[in-house]
Design an enzyme around this catalytic site. Sequence first.
Site, PDB file in Angstrom:
ATOM      1  N   ARG A 162      97.129  26.376 -95.854  1.00 19.69           N
ATOM      2  CA  ARG A 162      97.447  26.706 -94.826  1.00 19.69           C
ATOM      3  C   ARG A 162      97.612  25.217 -94.006  1.00 19.69           C
ATOM      4  O   ARG A 162      97.817  24.820 -93.275  1.00 19.69           O
ATOM      5  CB  ARG A 162      97.117  27.308 -93.780  1.00 19.69           C
ATOM      6  CG  ARG A 162      97.940  29.046 -94.008  1.00 19.69           C
ATOM      7  CD  ARG A 162      98.421  29.302 -95.426  1.00 19.69           C
ATOM      8  NE  ARG A 162      98.270  31.083 -95.265  1.00 19.69           N
ATOM      9  CZ  ARG A 162      98.308  32.060 -95.899  1.00 19.69           C
ATOM     10  NH1 ARG A 162      97.124  31.730 -96.636  1.00 19.69           N
ATOM     11  NH2 ARG A 162      98.742  32.795 -96.104  1.00 19.69           N
ATOM     12  N   ASP A 351      99.944  40.354-103.335  1.00 16.85           N
ATOM     13  CA  ASP A 351      99.721  40.577-102.224  1.00 16.85           C
ATOM     14  C   ASP A 351     100.842  40.397-101.020  1.00 16.85           C
ATOM     15  O   ASP A 351     101.382  39.420-101.008  1.00 16.85           O
ATOM     16  CB  ASP A 351      98.544  40.298-101.431  1.00 16.85           C
ATOM     17  CG  ASP A 351      98.480  38.688-100.881  1.00 16.85           C
ATOM     18  OD1 ASP A 351      98.886  38.399-101.797  1.00 16.85           O
ATOM     19  OD2 ASP A 351      98.557  38.429 -99.817  1.00 16.85           O
ATOM     20  N   GLU A 352     100.830  41.573-100.243  1.00 15.84           N
ATOM     21  CA  GLU A 352     101.896  41.269 -98.624  1.00 15.84           C
ATOM     22  C   GLU A 352     102.794  41.529 -99.570  1.00 15.84           C
ATOM     23  O   GLU A 352     103.872  40.397 -99.183  1.00 15.84           O
ATOM     24  CB  GLU A 352     101.403  40.482 -97.758  1.00 15.84           C
ATOM     25  CG  GLU A 352      99.675  40.624 -97.423  1.00 15.84           C
ATOM     26  CD  GLU A 352      99.197  39.666 -96.362  1.00 15.84           C
ATOM     27  OE1 GLU A 352      98.641  40.333 -95.513  1.00 15.84           O
ATOM     28  OE2 GLU A 352      99.225  38.178 -96.362  1.00 15.84           O
ATOM     29  N   TRP A 418      90.434  43.782-100.862  1.00 13.62           N
ATOM     30  CA  TRP A 418      90.045  42.762 -99.415  1.00 13.62           C
ATOM     31  C   TRP A 418      91.090  43.960 -98.531  1.00 13.62           C
ATOM     32  O   TRP A 418      90.223  43.603 -97.725  1.00 13.62           O
ATOM     33  CB  TRP A 418      91.277  41.371 -99.722  1.00 13.62           C
ATOM     34  CG  TRP A 418      92.997  41.506 -99.847  1.00 13.62           C
ATOM     35  CD1 TRP A 418      93.833  41.809-100.955  1.00 13.62           C
ATOM     36  CD2 TRP A 418      93.446  41.914 -98.630  1.00 13.62           C
ATOM     37  NE1 TRP A 418      94.889  42.227 -99.792  1.00 13.62           N
ATOM     38  CE2 TRP A 418      94.893  41.874 -98.632  1.00 13.62           C
ATOM     39  CE3 TRP A 418      92.494  41.688 -97.026  1.00 13.62           C
ATOM     40  CZ2 TRP A 418      95.947  42.040 -98.020  1.00 13.62           C
ATOM     41  CZ3 TRP A 418      94.134  41.958 -96.277  1.00 13.62           C
ATOM     42  CH2 TRP A 418      95.314  42.123 -96.483  1.00 13.62           C
ATOM     43  N   TYR A 443      85.885  37.744 -94.847  1.00 17.97           N
ATOM     44  CA  TYR A 443      87.111  36.961 -93.953  1.00 17.97           C
ATOM     45  C   TYR A 443      85.763  35.769 -93.377  1.00 17.97           C
ATOM     46  O   TYR A 443      85.755  36.049 -92.539  1.00 17.97           O
ATOM     47  CB  TYR A 443      88.010  37.216 -94.232  1.00 17.97           C
ATOM     48  CG  TYR A 443      88.964  37.526 -95.106  1.00 17.97           C
ATOM     49  CD1 TYR A 443      88.587  38.084 -96.627  1.00 17.97           C
ATOM     50  CD2 TYR A 443      90.258  37.878 -95.049  1.00 17.97           C
ATOM     51  CE1 TYR A 443      89.655  38.501 -97.412  1.00 17.97           C
ATOM     52  CE2 TYR A 443      91.032  38.546 -95.377  1.00 17.97           C
ATOM     53  CZ  TYR A 443      90.733  38.306 -97.022  1.00 17.97           C
ATOM     54  OH  TYR A 443      91.719  38.271 -97.913  1.00 17.97           O
ATOM     55  N   PHE A 444      85.932  34.694 -93.951  1.00 16.07           N
ATOM     56  CA  PHE A 444      85.253  33.798 -93.103  1.00 16.07           C
ATOM     57  C   PHE A 444      85.559  33.283 -92.020  1.00 16.07           C
ATOM     58  O   PHE A 444      84.755  32.137 -91.508  1.00 16.07           O
ATOM     59  CB  PHE A 444      83.848  33.009 -93.453  1.00 16.07           C
ATOM     60  CG  PHE A 444      83.229  33.780 -95.081  1.00 16.07           C
ATOM     61  CD1 PHE A 444      82.669  35.170 -94.184  1.00 16.07           C
ATOM     62  CD2 PHE A 444      82.700  33.039 -95.810  1.00 16.07           C
ATOM     63  CE1 PHE A 444      81.272  35.579 -94.994  1.00 16.07           C
ATOM     64  CE2 PHE A 444      82.139  33.851 -96.352  1.00 16.07           C
ATOM     65  CZ  PHE A 444      80.744  34.988 -95.869  1.00 16.07           C
ATOM     66  N   TRP A 492      90.326  31.174 -94.761  1.00  9.96           N
ATOM     67  CA  TRP A 492      91.839  31.074 -94.820  1.00  9.96           C
ATOM     68  C   TRP A 492      92.191  29.932 -93.729  1.00  9.96           C
ATOM     69  O   TRP A 492      91.327  30.015 -93.393  1.00  9.96           O
ATOM     70  CB  TRP A 492      92.365  32.593 -94.713  1.00  9.96           C
ATOM     71  CG  TRP A 492      92.088  34.023 -95.836  1.00  9.96           C
ATOM     72  CD1 TRP A 492      91.824  34.831 -95.632  1.00  9.96           C
ATOM     73  CD2 TRP A 492      93.379  33.803 -97.028  1.00  9.96           C
ATOM     74  NE1 TRP A 492      91.148  35.652 -96.750  1.00  9.96           N
ATOM     75  CE2 TRP A 492      92.956  34.728 -97.634  1.00  9.96           C
ATOM     76  CE3 TRP A 492      94.087  32.682 -97.575  1.00  9.96           C
ATOM     77  CZ2 TRP A 492      93.237  35.223 -98.755  1.00  9.96           C
ATOM     78  CZ3 TRP A 492      94.661  33.428 -98.786  1.00  9.96           C
ATOM     79  CH2 TRP A 492      94.034  34.294 -99.559  1.00  9.96           C
ATOM     80  N   GLU A 494      94.948  28.856 -91.987  1.00 10.23           N
ATOM     81  CA  GLU A 494      95.384  28.915 -90.752  1.00 10.23           C
ATOM     82  C   GLU A 494      94.751  27.875 -89.676  1.00 10.23           C
ATOM     83  O   GLU A 494      95.722  28.040 -88.979  1.00 10.23           O
ATOM     84  CB  GLU A 494      96.099  30.440 -90.025  1.00 10.23           C
ATOM     85  CG  GLU A 494      97.138  31.154 -90.618  1.00 10.23           C
ATOM     86  CD  GLU A 494      96.230  31.887 -92.172  1.00 10.23           C
ATOM     87  OE1 GLU A 494      96.446  32.802 -92.690  1.00 10.23           O
ATOM     88  OE2 GLU A 494      94.974  31.763 -92.077  1.00 10.23           O
TER      89      GLU A 494
END
Length: 554
Positions: A162, A351-352, A418, A443-444, A492, A494
């Site tokens: 990202r 995933d996803e 997760w 998830y930091f 993550w 983003e």
Amino acid sequence: MRKIIFLFLTLISLKVSAQEINIIPQPAYQQTASGKKPFVIDSKTQIVVIDSTLAPTADFLSNYLQKYFNLKLNITKVTPNKNFIALISNTRISEFEDAYNLIASDRNITITGTSAAGVFYGIQSVIQLLPADLNNKLTVPSITIIDHPRFAYRGMHLDVSRHFFGVDFVKQYIDYLALHKMNYFHWHLTDDHGWRIEIKKYPKLTEIGAWRNGSIIGLWPGKGNENIKYQVLPNEIKITPKDAVIKTDGIRHGGFYTQEQIKEVVEYAAKRYITIIPEIEMPAHSIALLAAYPELGTEPDKKYTVAETWGMMNKYNNVLQVSDTTFKFLENVLTEVMNLFPSPYIHIGGDEASKVWWKQSAVSQQIMKAKGLKNESELQSYFIRRMEKFVNSKGKTIIGWNEILQGGLAPNAVVMSWQGEKGGIEAAKQNHKAIMTPENKFYFNHGQFVKEDSLTASTPSLLADVYNYEPIPAELSARQAEYIWGAQGCLWSEYITNPAKVQYQLFPRLDALSEILWSPKEKRNYPDFRKRLMTQFKRYDLMGITYSKRYLEN
């Protein structure tokens, strides 16, 4: 009367001394020596290393002292009478793997480990016994520490897709993990938003896939995109308006690591006893790959572009076609990846993966029919099993996000849970290793306060909640619990665009995570942890690390 006053002052002195032992993660056992003088590190102190395998650890300590305290110590194989720090390897000192004993007196410090990694962990404790500022003499209290890790897997993740982070910062990130006795770095190298690793056989992956033409502004869906609606139907994703164009900042973003840079980072981590697990996403999260090689998608005639908005699942087609051509391509990619990373584990995502794109694809449906697969979940399982067979043939094991359980778990796979604990529980019950990384705790990239002062993902992950999390689910039997390999924090990117924001999101939640994974469960004590954090923050000041000053207010 003088004796009473002296005794009182001695007790006060010992109490102060005890309070200065603020190691994170908390050692299994520690005892300060009553009334003993500390060890003083000065320019004449020597680091004694007889076993050459411990040389990287000696170098690490020497470099740390020179960088932060402007003190360069001599490294020798000859043991002097006093004023030395000895590093020793001895498998007999403990029944535990990677354990160490640390004994400090006014004459010397001895660190004995059951492995080279154990000695390295002992050095991290020495570093945390030092003063956290430059205004004091470099002293280490007289102390005995007997210590070992609770979990074998102590991991931290960084998403460089990202937003891209250069080699120098990745090394710095690895140093942060080392300070906290973490031993796995999960490097998220590919995703919809950028392909970050050079693959010599397929140069377009970085020529095209490593660059995007913009990023949305602010939180998803981004400024100017509020009216775009996504409707998930059984056989299609309906976007309204149909011709919607995502508005972005229009700033080209990207970058990638050459294979030589990858080797450099892998070697750097190895000297800190950190194994790097590379992640190459499949079969979804693959738009960056498809922008470079569209023939591997379910819509080969479509012009794919590297994603400029976040959250692609059930919005845009980012899945690979489950074909022999795709498998050969991925096998070639993974061959180059596995040659760069000595890790016995390769993360392949999983995933996803929105199933609608395979439902729409006539080729996918023909493959399912030919393979006798009942639905798209079984198609995904077939994909993962096929890739696992290849990875296993190279002597390595796959790790995947918990969705790899859908349609049947691949025979040797490790599950990274997760979406809560369910995936980890299911994997453990099937006698598969599991790594716990529940989004709501670990998830930091999520905020660390209820009200944040910068862009962060959804529900906050509070420091206390991180610290109080128990990786072994209560419903598992003692035998099943043995399959909980450990846990991991994820970062993550983003909404993380620069190193200072990485630091801000990472600290001090990394401290809490490290104590969960290293220290004995019965020693967990949140008020005591918060007290020890005050010294850790001073150390972060010394190291130039950004963190929220709100923690200093309470």
